[in-house]
Design a protein around this motif. Structure first.
Motif, PDB file in Angstrom:
ATOM      1  N   ALA A 153     -23.193 -31.174  13.258  1.00 38.47           N
ATOM      2  CA  ALA A 153     -24.547 -31.134  12.704  1.00 38.47           C
ATOM      3  C   ALA A 153     -25.584 -31.074  13.827  1.00 38.47           C
ATOM      4  O   ALA A 153     -26.571 -30.341  13.729  1.00 38.47           O
ATOM      5  N   LYS A 154     -25.333 -31.820  14.903  1.00 35.38           N
ATOM      6  CA  LYS A 154     -26.255 -31.780  16.051  1.00 35.38           C
ATOM      7  C   LYS A 154     -26.278 -30.386  16.669  1.00 35.38           C
ATOM      8  O   LYS A 154     -27.345 -29.864  17.002  1.00 35.38           O
ATOM      9  N   ARG A 155     -25.066 -29.808  16.854  1.00 35.02           N
ATOM     10  CA  ARG A 155     -24.992 -28.456  17.423  1.00 35.02           C
ATOM     11  C   ARG A 155     -25.698 -27.452  16.515  1.00 35.02           C
ATOM     12  O   ARG A 155     -26.436 -26.579  16.990  1.00 35.02           O
ATOM     13  N   SER A 156     -25.483 -27.576  15.216  1.00 34.49           N
ATOM     14  CA  SER A 156     -26.116 -26.677  14.255  1.00 34.49           C
ATOM     15  C   SER A 156     -27.631 -26.819  14.321  1.00 34.49           C
ATOM     16  O   SER A 156     -28.357 -25.826  14.328  1.00 34.49           O
ATOM     17  N   LEU A 157     -28.097 -28.053  14.390  1.00 38.11           N
ATOM     18  CA  LEU A 157     -29.540 -28.304  14.476  1.00 38.11           C
ATOM     19  C   LEU A 157     -30.096 -27.700  15.759  1.00 38.11           C
ATOM     20  O   LEU A 157     -31.128 -27.025  15.729  1.00 38.11           O
ATOM     21  N   ALA A 158     -29.389 -27.898  16.874  1.00 39.65           N
ATOM     22  CA  ALA A 158     -29.858 -27.360  18.148  1.00 39.65           C
ATOM     23  C   ALA A 158     -29.913 -25.829  18.090  1.00 39.65           C
ATOM     24  O   ALA A 158     -30.867 -25.205  18.562  1.00 39.65           O
ATOM     25  N   SER A 159     -28.896 -25.225  17.484  1.00 40.22           N
ATOM     26  CA  SER A 159     -28.846 -23.771  17.359  1.00 40.22           C
ATOM     27  C   SER A 159     -29.999 -23.257  16.503  1.00 40.22           C
ATOM     28  O   SER A 159     -30.685 -22.296  16.861  1.00 40.22           O
ATOM     29  N   LYS A 160     -30.235 -23.929  15.366  1.00 43.65           N
ATOM     30  CA  LYS A 160     -31.309 -23.504  14.470  1.00 43.65           C
ATOM     31  C   LYS A 160     -32.676 -23.712  15.117  1.00 43.65           C
ATOM     32  O   LYS A 160     -33.576 -22.887  14.944  1.00 43.65           O
ATOM     33  N   MET A 161     -32.798 -24.796  15.875  1.00 46.49           N
ATOM     34  CA  MET A 161     -34.071 -25.048  16.561  1.00 46.49           C
ATOM     35  C   MET A 161     -34.305 -23.983  17.633  1.00 46.49           C
ATOM     36  O   MET A 161     -35.424 -23.495  17.800  1.00 46.49           O
ATOM     37  N   SER A 162     -33.240 -23.601  18.329  1.00 52.21           N
ATOM     38  CA  SER A 162     -33.353 -22.563  19.355  1.00 52.21           C
ATOM     39  C   SER A 162     -33.765 -21.233  18.710  1.00 52.21           C
ATOM     40  O   SER A 162     -34.634 -20.528  19.214  1.00 52.21           O
ATOM     41  N   ALA A 163     -33.135 -20.924  17.573  1.00 48.94           N
ATOM     42  CA  ALA A 163     -33.474 -19.691  16.860  1.00 48.94           C
ATOM     43  C   ALA A 163     -34.932 -19.739  16.395  1.00 48.94           C
ATOM     44  O   ALA A 163     -35.662 -18.746  16.490  1.00 48.94           O
ATOM     45  N   ALA A 164     -35.347 -20.892  15.921  1.00 45.22           N
ATOM     46  CA  ALA A 164     -36.732 -21.033  15.454  1.00 45.22           C
ATOM     47  C   ALA A 164     -37.699 -20.864  16.623  1.00 45.22           C
ATOM     48  O   ALA A 164     -38.731 -20.209  16.491  1.00 45.22           O
ATOM     49  N   ARG A 165     -37.353 -21.433  17.774  1.00 49.01           N
ATOM     50  CA  ARG A 165     -38.210 -21.280  18.958  1.00 49.01           C
ATOM     51  C   ARG A 165     -38.312 -19.808  19.365  1.00 49.01           C
ATOM     52  O   ARG A 165     -39.383 -19.338  19.754  1.00 49.01           O
ATOM     53  N   SER A 166     -37.157 -19.133  19.285  1.00 46.65           N
ATOM     54  CA  SER A 166     -37.161 -17.702  19.626  1.00 46.65           C
ATOM     55  C   SER A 166     -38.075 -16.935  18.679  1.00 46.65           C
ATOM     56  O   SER A 166     -38.869 -16.088  19.108  1.00 46.65           O
ATOM     57  N   LYS A 167     -37.993 -17.216  17.380  1.00 45.38           N
ATOM     58  CA  LYS A 167     -38.851 -16.538  16.402  1.00 45.38           C
ATOM     59  C   LYS A 167     -40.319 -16.846  16.671  1.00 45.38           C
ATOM     60  O   LYS A 167     -41.178 -15.962  16.576  1.00 45.38           O
ATOM     61  N   VAL A 168     -40.596 -18.105  17.017  1.00 48.63           N
ATOM     62  CA  VAL A 168     -41.976 -18.487  17.318  1.00 48.63           C
ATOM     63  C   VAL A 168     -42.462 -17.721  18.540  1.00 48.63           C
ATOM     64  O   VAL A 168     -43.583 -17.197  18.556  1.00 48.63           O
ATOM     65  N   ALA A 169     -41.609 -17.631  19.567  1.00 46.75           N
ATOM     66  CA  ALA A 169     -42.003 -16.929  20.795  1.00 46.75           C
ATOM     67  C   ALA A 169     -42.249 -15.443  20.501  1.00 46.75           C
ATOM     68  O   ALA A 169     -43.229 -14.858  20.987  1.00 46.75           O
ATOM     69  N   VAL A 170     -41.376 -14.822  19.695  1.00 48.18           N
ATOM     70  CA  VAL A 170     -41.544 -13.409  19.349  1.00 48.18           C
ATOM     71  C   VAL A 170     -42.850 -13.225  18.570  1.00 48.18           C
ATOM     72  O   VAL A 170     -43.636 -12.320  18.851  1.00 48.18           O
ATOM     73  N   ALA A 171     -43.083 -14.115  17.603  1.00 49.01           N
ATOM     74  CA  ALA A 171     -44.307 -14.022  16.803  1.00 49.01           C
ATOM     75  C   ALA A 171     -45.537 -14.228  17.681  1.00 49.01           C
ATOM     76  O   ALA A 171     -46.560 -13.551  17.504  1.00 49.01           O
ATOM     77  N   GLN A 172     -45.440 -15.125  18.632  1.00 43.51           N
ATOM     78  CA  GLN A 172     -46.571 -15.385  19.538  1.00 43.51           C
ATOM     79  C   GLN A 172     -46.849 -14.156  20.393  1.00 43.51           C
ATOM     80  O   GLN A 172     -47.996 -13.774  20.581  1.00 43.51           O
ATOM     81  N   ARG A 173     -45.765 -13.559  20.907  1.00 48.61           N
ATOM     82  CA  ARG A 173     -45.952 -12.344  21.726  1.00 48.61           C
ATOM     83  C   ARG A 173     -46.551 -11.216  20.869  1.00 48.61           C
ATOM     84  O   ARG A 173     -47.431 -10.481  21.327  1.00 48.61           O
ATOM     85  N   ALA A 174     -46.102 -11.116  19.620  1.00 48.32           N
ATOM     86  CA  ALA A 174     -46.643 -10.086  18.732  1.00 48.32           C
ATOM     87  C   ALA A 174     -48.127 -10.357  18.449  1.00 48.32           C
ATOM     88  O   ALA A 174     -48.954  -9.436  18.448  1.00 48.32           O
ATOM     89  N   ALA A 175     -48.445 -11.627  18.244  1.00 49.91           N
ATOM     90  CA  ALA A 175     -49.850 -11.969  18.005  1.00 49.91           C
ATOM     91  C   ALA A 175     -50.693 -11.694  19.240  1.00 49.91           C
ATOM     92  O   ALA A 175     -51.818 -11.178  19.130  1.00 49.91           O
ATOM     93  N   ASP A 176     -50.149 -12.019  20.417  1.00 48.07           N
ATOM     94  CA  ASP A 176     -50.871 -11.752  21.665  1.00 48.07           C
ATOM     95  C   ASP A 176     -51.060 -10.237  21.862  1.00 48.07           C
ATOM     96  O   ASP A 176     -52.124  -9.800  22.298  1.00 48.07           O
ATOM     97  N   ALA A 177     -50.011  -9.470  21.540  1.00 50.59           N
ATOM     98  CA  ALA A 177     -50.088  -8.028  21.681  1.00 50.59           C
ATOM     99  C   ALA A 177     -51.133  -7.465  20.696  1.00 50.59           C
ATOM    100  O   ALA A 177     -51.871  -6.539  21.019  1.00 50.59           O
ATOM    101  N   ALA A 178     -51.182  -8.037  19.491  1.00 49.54           N
ATOM    102  CA  ALA A 178     -52.134  -7.572  18.489  1.00 49.54           C
ATOM    103  C   ALA A 178     -53.569  -7.864  18.905  1.00 49.54           C
ATOM    104  O   ALA A 178     -54.477  -7.079  18.643  1.00 49.54           O
ATOM    105  N   LYS A 179     -53.779  -8.970  19.578  1.00 52.38           N
ATOM    106  CA  LYS A 179     -55.116  -9.351  20.051  1.00 52.38           C
ATOM    107  C   LYS A 179     -55.571  -8.430  21.172  1.00 52.38           C
ATOM    108  O   LYS A 179     -56.756  -8.135  21.311  1.00 52.38           O
ATOM    109  N   ALA A 180     -54.584  -8.030  22.010  1.00 54.97           N
ATOM    110  CA  ALA A 180     -54.938  -7.258  23.220  1.00 54.97           C
ATOM    111  C   ALA A 180     -55.329  -5.819  22.906  1.00 54.97           C
ATOM    112  O   ALA A 180     -55.356  -5.336  21.816  1.00 54.97           O
TER     113      ALA A 180
END
Length: 138
Positions: free
Chosen positions: A111-138
């Motif tokens: 469960a800990k490994r699964s949580l860590a994996s899902k959190m990592s995936a969520a962070r990646s999605k957040v980072a991609v969305a942030q880069r997309a938002a930054d690109a949209a602003k620019a």
């Protein structure tokens, strides 16, 4: 705000499963300790007390009860057999407890490994969305 919602959607269920696994481990430990160890220890204490009682009687009566000594010895042997059986039961209970604890710990680690994996995936999605938002602003 949408990325936070996605992050929560991934994080919250995994965290809840981790907490459920922890609670299950704690409940199992408490249950096994109370029902198996305590009852078996009471049984062992009773058997030991009876054996001591029989030994005290044999000493007190000494030579006057030689005829009874064979009976006392037989009872002692019976109690020692019960003691050995109870000790074997304790050992089996400990092994079963350890096996169940190991299995629950493995689930908890998964469960800990699964949580860590899902959190990592969520962070990646957040980072991609942030880069997309930054690109949209620019």
């Amino acid at each position: 705000n949408e990325t936070e919602h996605e992050y929560r959607a991934l994080y919250d269920p995994a965290y809840a499963k981790l907490e459920e696994a922890k609670q299950a481990v704690d409940e199992l430990r408490a249950h096994l300790k109370e029902t198996v160890y305590n009852k078996t220890e009471e049984m062992l204490a009773h058997v030991r007390a009876k054996r001591e009682e029989l030994e005290a009687v044999a000493k007190e009566w000494g030579d006057a009860v030689r005829a009874q000594k064979a009976k006392v010895t037989a009872l002692q042997e019976a109690f020692e057999a019960k003691l050995k059986a109870a000790e074997a039961q304790v050992e089996r209970a400990r092994r079963a407890y350890n096996a169940k604890r190991a299995a629950l710990n493995a689930k908890l680690e998964e469960a800990k490994r699964s949580l860590a994996s899902k959190m990592s995936a969520a962070r990646s999605k957040v980072a991609v969305a942030q880069r997309a938002a930054d690109a949209a602003k620019a």
